[in-house]
Design an enzyme around this catalytic site. Sequence first.
Site, PDB file in Angstrom:
ATOM      1  CG  PHE A   1      -4.296 -12.333   2.109  1.00 22.38           C
ATOM      2  CD1 PHE A   1      -4.609 -11.016   1.816  1.00 22.38           C
ATOM      3  CD2 PHE A   1      -4.179 -13.218   1.049  1.00 22.38           C
ATOM      4  CE1 PHE A   1      -4.796 -10.582   0.522  1.00 22.38           C
ATOM      5  CE2 PHE A   1      -4.364 -12.801  -0.267  1.00 22.38           C
ATOM      6  CZ  PHE A   1      -4.678 -11.483  -0.520  1.00 22.38           C
ATOM      7  CB  VAL A   2      -2.982  -7.419   5.931  1.00 24.03           C
ATOM      8  CG1 VAL A   2      -2.692  -8.144   7.237  1.00 24.03           C
ATOM      9  CG2 VAL A   2      -1.693  -7.108   5.193  1.00 24.03           C
TER      10      VAL A   2
ATOM     11  CD  GLU B   1       6.440  -1.489  -1.985  1.00 19.09           C
ATOM     12  OE1 GLU B   1       5.214  -1.289  -1.863  1.00 19.09           O
ATOM     13  OE2 GLU B   1       6.898  -2.334  -2.757  1.00 19.09           O
TER      14      GLU B   1
ATOM     15  CG  ASP C   1       4.219  -9.836   1.437  1.00 17.78           C
ATOM     16  OD1 ASP C   1       3.786 -10.200   2.528  1.00 17.78           O
ATOM     17  OD2 ASP C   1       3.537  -9.220   0.598  1.00 17.78           O
TER      18      ASP C   1
ATOM     19  CE  LYS D   1      -3.914  -0.945 -10.456  1.00 21.95           C
ATOM     20  NZ  LYS D   1      -5.152  -1.655 -10.786  1.00 21.95           N
TER      21      LYS D   1
ATOM     22  CG  ASP E   1      -5.337  -5.520  -4.271  1.00 18.72           C
ATOM     23  OD1 ASP E   1      -5.821  -6.078  -5.259  1.00 18.72           O
ATOM     24  OD2 ASP E   1      -4.101  -5.497  -4.044  1.00 18.72           O
TER      25      ASP E   1
ATOM     26  NE  ARG F   1      -5.720  -1.697  -5.370  1.00 23.66           N
ATOM     27  CZ  ARG F   1      -4.528  -2.278  -5.285  1.00 23.66           C
ATOM     28  NH1 ARG F   1      -3.738  -1.993  -4.286  1.00 23.66           N
ATOM     29  NH2 ARG F   1      -4.140  -3.139  -6.198  1.00 23.66           N
TER      30      ARG F   1
END
Length: 183
Positions: free
Chosen positions: A156-157, A103, A107, A47, A163, A169
């Site tokens: 962690f973004v 994309e 990661d 998503k 999300d 989001r």
Amino acid sequence: MESSEISGDLTSVLLTEKQILDKIAELSRRIEADYAGEKVLLVGVLKGAVMVMADLARELKLPIDMDWMAVSSYGSGTKSSGVVRILKDLDSDLTGRKVLIVEDIIDSGLTLSWLRANLESRGAHSVEICALLRKPEAAKVDVDVRYVGFEIPNEFVVGYGLDYAEKYRNLRDIGILAPHVYA
């Protein structure tokens, strides 16, 4: 949603909406030059890539088709199982097509590497990748990515499609999520 509305959940804003949109315009010009006179199939990875895909598609000044795919390698945990499952497959036939995977973030690269190989095996003429974000420090495999917006630290973004537990989001910026939110 504006960053100021959730400032307690973020340690900082990493990229503003303007920086993101400027980068998407820059990437679009490169894509247009590389695919001049050709029709490209954009494949968005659900998503997270919804925002990137929508803005990229609107910015591109060349004929495109769009399709979506959802894949998972996480099962019910937070660590990759290493086994990729297709949750939603493409509706398009890829035979002879020029495909551009869109994309939000790269990661480890494991799922994206699998996805590229999968799409190539379906007879695509070419399969390239456009990612808004890449975390070089998190990479476990080397994935050739033709178009990269920003290289970011291994944090962690959230925001702009990214999300945490389906939240954030719709944040217009990309921010670093404060550890107290997910600890």
